[in-house]
Every structure is written in structure tokens, then in C-alpha cells.
Motif scaffolding. Structure first.
Motif, mmCIF file in Angstrom:
data_model
loop_
_atom_site.group_PDB
_atom_site.id
_atom_site.type_symbol
_atom_site.label_atom_id
_atom_site.label_comp_id
_atom_site.label_asym_id
_atom_site.label_seq_id
_atom_site.Cartn_x
_atom_site.Cartn_y
_atom_site.Cartn_z
ATOM 1 N N LEU A 243 35.263 -50.005 29.476
ATOM 2 C CA LEU A 243 36.274 -49.135 30.001
ATOM 3 C C LEU A 243 36.213 -49.080 31.456
ATOM 4 C CD1 LEU A 243 38.874 -47.663 29.352
ATOM 5 C CD2 LEU A 243 37.654 -45.498 29.138
ATOM 6 N N LEU A 244 37.265 -49.584 32.236
ATOM 7 C CA LEU A 244 37.187 -49.470 33.721
ATOM 8 C C LEU A 244 38.442 -48.378 34.002
ATOM 9 C CD1 LEU A 244 36.322 -50.630 36.494
ATOM 10 C CD2 LEU A 244 38.002 -52.408 36.199
ATOM 11 N N THR A 245 38.079 -47.473 34.696
ATOM 12 C CA THR A 245 39.116 -46.436 35.497
ATOM 13 C C THR A 245 38.956 -46.080 36.827
ATOM 14 O OG1 THR A 245 38.060 -44.482 34.549
ATOM 15 C CG2 THR A 245 39.387 -45.576 33.092
ATOM 16 N N GLY A 246 40.181 -46.155 37.363
ATOM 17 C CA GLY A 246 40.110 -45.455 38.804
ATOM 18 C C GLY A 246 41.374 -44.458 38.793
ATOM 19 N N ILE A 247 41.391 -43.605 38.116
ATOM 20 C CA ILE A 247 42.468 -42.751 38.019
ATOM 21 C C ILE A 247 41.910 -41.236 37.947
ATOM 22 C CG2 ILE A 247 43.924 -44.052 36.633
ATOM 23 C CD1 ILE A 247 43.412 -42.866 34.098
ATOM 24 N N ASP A 296 31.271 -60.189 21.215
ATOM 25 C CA ASP A 296 32.510 -60.008 21.324
ATOM 26 C C ASP A 296 33.229 -58.668 22.104
ATOM 27 O OD1 ASP A 296 35.402 -60.530 21.307
ATOM 28 O OD2 ASP A 296 35.685 -59.923 19.146
ATOM 29 N N VAL A 297 33.416 -58.769 23.217
ATOM 30 C CA VAL A 297 33.575 -57.579 24.358
ATOM 31 C C VAL A 297 34.601 -57.969 25.286
ATOM 32 C CG1 VAL A 297 32.322 -56.253 26.023
ATOM 33 C CG2 VAL A 297 31.160 -56.978 24.273
ATOM 34 N N ILE A 298 35.476 -56.866 25.512
ATOM 35 C CA ILE A 298 36.531 -57.243 26.483
ATOM 36 C C ILE A 298 36.562 -55.943 27.370
ATOM 37 C CG2 ILE A 298 38.237 -58.104 24.735
ATOM 38 C CD1 ILE A 298 39.789 -55.493 24.768
ATOM 39 N N VAL A 299 37.115 -56.176 28.571
ATOM 40 C CA VAL A 299 37.129 -55.097 29.410
ATOM 41 C C VAL A 299 38.708 -54.504 29.401
ATOM 42 C CG1 VAL A 299 36.995 -54.362 31.969
ATOM 43 C CG2 VAL A 299 35.588 -56.376 31.108
ATOM 44 N N LEU A 300 38.661 -53.302 29.447
ATOM 45 C CA LEU A 300 40.058 -52.448 29.326
ATOM 46 C C LEU A 300 40.209 -51.678 30.511
ATOM 47 C CD1 LEU A 300 42.461 -51.972 27.544
ATOM 48 C CD2 LEU A 300 41.327 -50.144 26.479
ATOM 49 N N THR A 301 41.467 -51.669 31.141
ATOM 50 C CA THR A 301 41.638 -50.756 32.191
ATOM 51 C C THR A 301 43.184 -50.289 31.985
ATOM 52 O OG1 THR A 301 41.481 -50.496 34.654
ATOM 53 C CG2 THR A 301 42.825 -52.621 33.616
#
Length: 344
Positions: A243-247, A296-301
Motif C-alpha cells: 500500500l502506497l499513500t501520500g495523503i 502474487d503481489v500488487i501495489v495499491l495507491t
């Protein structure tokens, strides 16, 4: 961190005094506010970020665009350009800001604009539009809007209210009195009666006339940033994600993923963060490490973060973003009161 905030309390007193004096100068018309013939809606909050202004702005655009020629005006936080600019779909977040770019991509036929000088921006827009929505402009008292919608995050009103740097508020709570509608955001599914009383007692101390509404966050199907991929429901994504966040406040999204039994490693950046070459190396390193462990991996933003990411840098990584929505309790009444305030 909390200890440091209390150590800085003398600066909070000074900041509070400065803000109080500024508001009094506007209240007594020593500093002038300007109103316009064109209907204007201001969306804002008294605290720092994370109240849900952008989802509300999008809901207002969606509601009004079929009947009026709507324009939005934002400062364009984080952009490297100056002055008035119409946002184009091909723009970069560095040119117009991440939220205006998000609005334009979701509403390509609507005039989305940025200008740090709101007066000048309205003067340009009013010639060709019927309604202007000003995002994050509640503190911009040079403009006297037709209608002001003030947002509070639910949890923020259940805690003591202090201004920066000890607390998270950037304006004094008595400015609640200028709101025509108050919207409590990011509420739980069931609001305890005692909490609702605490919230409304605080608001009614300063504002007897504004209608108070409550809202919850909603999330839409996940969308790919990479070409050739398809939208996915949450149930269709891997159970381990980066999980990628910049909020300002990623907590609701984190909780949403936890409730969906999705395990996430959280790579957290500051609000409006501009991703650089080093950041992309960190993202790639974390993704590859997770991939070696879980296959099995994804990046979610978030949708807002997606506006600031370079597609070239992440082209070979399965990258997705999750659009956010806002669900207002008694939504028909909310818009009825809004139109009444606008005198439509």
C-alpha cells in the motif's frame, strides 16, 4: 511526537492570537471581502487536510454539471506554475496540482482551473459559467461566497481542539459560524448518540442556523495504472499488497483493507508528496521483496497519489489505485439545503 507538540504550545497561543486578529479584521470589514453575482460554493475545513474535500467536490460537480455550466477553482497545491490556468487532461500534477488533475480526468467536459489568486480566478471564470466551486477556500476570506460548506472529520470533533502546532486545527473553531452547511465526514456505520450530541453541541455553540449532515467513505472498484489491465473488485486482488499513500489521513483506507482481510505493507509518504528517483527505487525494492515472499503481489495507491506517479517508472509493476466516494446521509435534504443557500 505528542510531547514535542505540547512543548510547542506557546507557539500555538501566538498562532491562535494571529488568526483571531485576522478574522476580527475581516469581521469588522477593516480587511475587505468581495462577493460576486455568480453563485459560488466554498468547500473547506478548519483542520489540516484529510477531511474529504475532494470527494465532496466531485459529488457537487456530478450533481450540478447536467443543469449548469460548472467550473471549479483551486489553488493547485504543490504545483510549480503560477497564475491562472485551465487544467488539461495531459497536464502533470507538478503543473496544476494533484487534486485538480484528478477532477479533470474524472470530469473532462467541466472547466477545472487553478489560481492562487481566487479573486482573479473568479473574474475570469464568471464570464462563461453559471456556478463556481472553490475547493479548500474556507480560510480565503477575501472571497465572500454564496454558500460555504464546512467539513469536519468525525474523530477530530471528539477530541480537544487546539490550533497548530500543538493540535491539527489551522483556524479557530468559532469560525464554524460562517458555514451554511456542516458535513461530518468519515463517520462509522453507526454513530453513538452520545458522540452525535458532543459533535452537535460543539457546532451549535457557534452556529445555530447551519444544517448538520453526516457522511461515510465509500470505495469504488480498483483501477489499473498500467495499460492492458482491467478494473478489479477488492475480492479479486491478492491477499498481500504493498500500500502506497501520500495523503493526509490514510487510516480509513488501511481499516478498509483490514476489514477485507487483505494484508498490506504500508509505504507512507507525506501529503502531496512529489515522488523522486529515490522513492521509485524504494517502491521497487519493497515490491520485489514482497513478491519473493508471496509471489502474487500488487501495489495499491490512492487516486490522488496516482496523479503524481510517473507511469514510465512503474510500467512493469502491477500498480492499481482505488477511487474514493462519499455517501451523505439524507443526501436529498443536503442538496435541497445547498440549493436554498445558493438561491437557485
Amino acid at each position: 511526537m505528542q510531547l514535542l507538540r505540547w512543548i510547542l504550545f506557546p507557539f500555538t497561543i501566538l498562532y491562535t492570537l494571529v488568526i483571531w486578529v485576522r478574522n476580527k479584521l475581516y469581521d469588522h470589514r477593516i480587511l475587505k471581502s468581495r462577493s460576486f453575482e455568480i453563485p459560488t460554493i466554498v468547500i473547506g475545513n478548519l483542520a489540516v487536510g484529510g477531511a474529504g474535500k475532494s470527494p465532496l467536490a466531485q459529488k457537487l460537480i456530478s450533481y450540478f454539471q447536467g443543469r449548469y455550466k460548472v467550473a471549479t477553482l483551486s489553488r493547485g497545491y504543490g504545483r510549480k506554475t503560477k497564475g491562472f490556468r485551465y487544467v488539461q487532461i495531459a497536464d502533470q500534477a507538478s503543473q496544476v496540482g494533484d487534486e485538480p488533475l484528478q477532477f479533470k480526468k474524472n470530469f473532462p467536459d467541466v472547466s477545472i482551473s487553478v489560481d492562487e489568486n481566487r479573486i482573479k480566478g473568479i473574474e475570469i471564470l464568471e464570464k462563461d459559467h453559471d456556478l463556481i466551486i472553490l475547493d479548500d477556500a474556507y480560510q480565503h476570506r477575501k472571497v465572500k461566497p454564496r454558500c460555504s460548506i464546512l467539513l469536519f472529520e468525525y474523530q477530530s470533533l471528539l477530541q480537544p481542539i487546539y490550533l497548530l502546532p500543538t493540535g491539527n486545527f489551522r483556524d479557530t473553531f468559532d469560525q464554524t459560524r460562517r458555514a451554511d452547511l456542516v458535513l461530518i465526514t468519515k463517520c462509522p456505520a453507526d454513530i453513538p448518540i452520545e458522540n452525535q450530541k458532543i459533535i452537535e453541541d460543539k457546532i451549535r455553540k457557534h452556529n445555530q442556523k447551519a444544517s448538520v449532515y453526516y457522511s461515510k467513505i465509500g470505495y469504488k472498484p480498483i483501477k489499473p495504472l498500467n495499460k492492458g489491465s482491467e478494473d478489479k473488485e477488492l475480492s479479486q486482488i491478492p491477499k498481500h499488497i504493498l500500500l502506497l499513500t501520500g495523503i493526509a489521513n490514510p487510516r480509513p483506507l488501511v481499516e478498509y483493507l483490514i476489514n477485507a482481510e487483505i494484508k498490506s505493507e504500508h509505504l507512507k509518504f507525506p501529503d502531496h508528496h512529489q515522488f523522486d528517483e529515490f522513492d521509485y527505487k524504494v517502491i521497487r525494492s519493497r515490491f520485489e521483496k514482497m513478491q519473493s515472499q508471496h509471489n502474487d503481489v500488487i501495489v495499491l495507491t490512492t487516486e490522488k497519489d496516482a496523479q503524481r506517479l510517473s507511469l514510465d517508472e512503474i510500467a512493469d509493476i502491477p500498480f492499481y489505485y482505488i477511487p474514493i466516494d462519499i455517501h451523505i446521509n439524507q443526501e436529498e435534504d443536503f442538496f435541497r439545503d445547498l440549493e436554498k443557500a445558493l438561491q437557485f
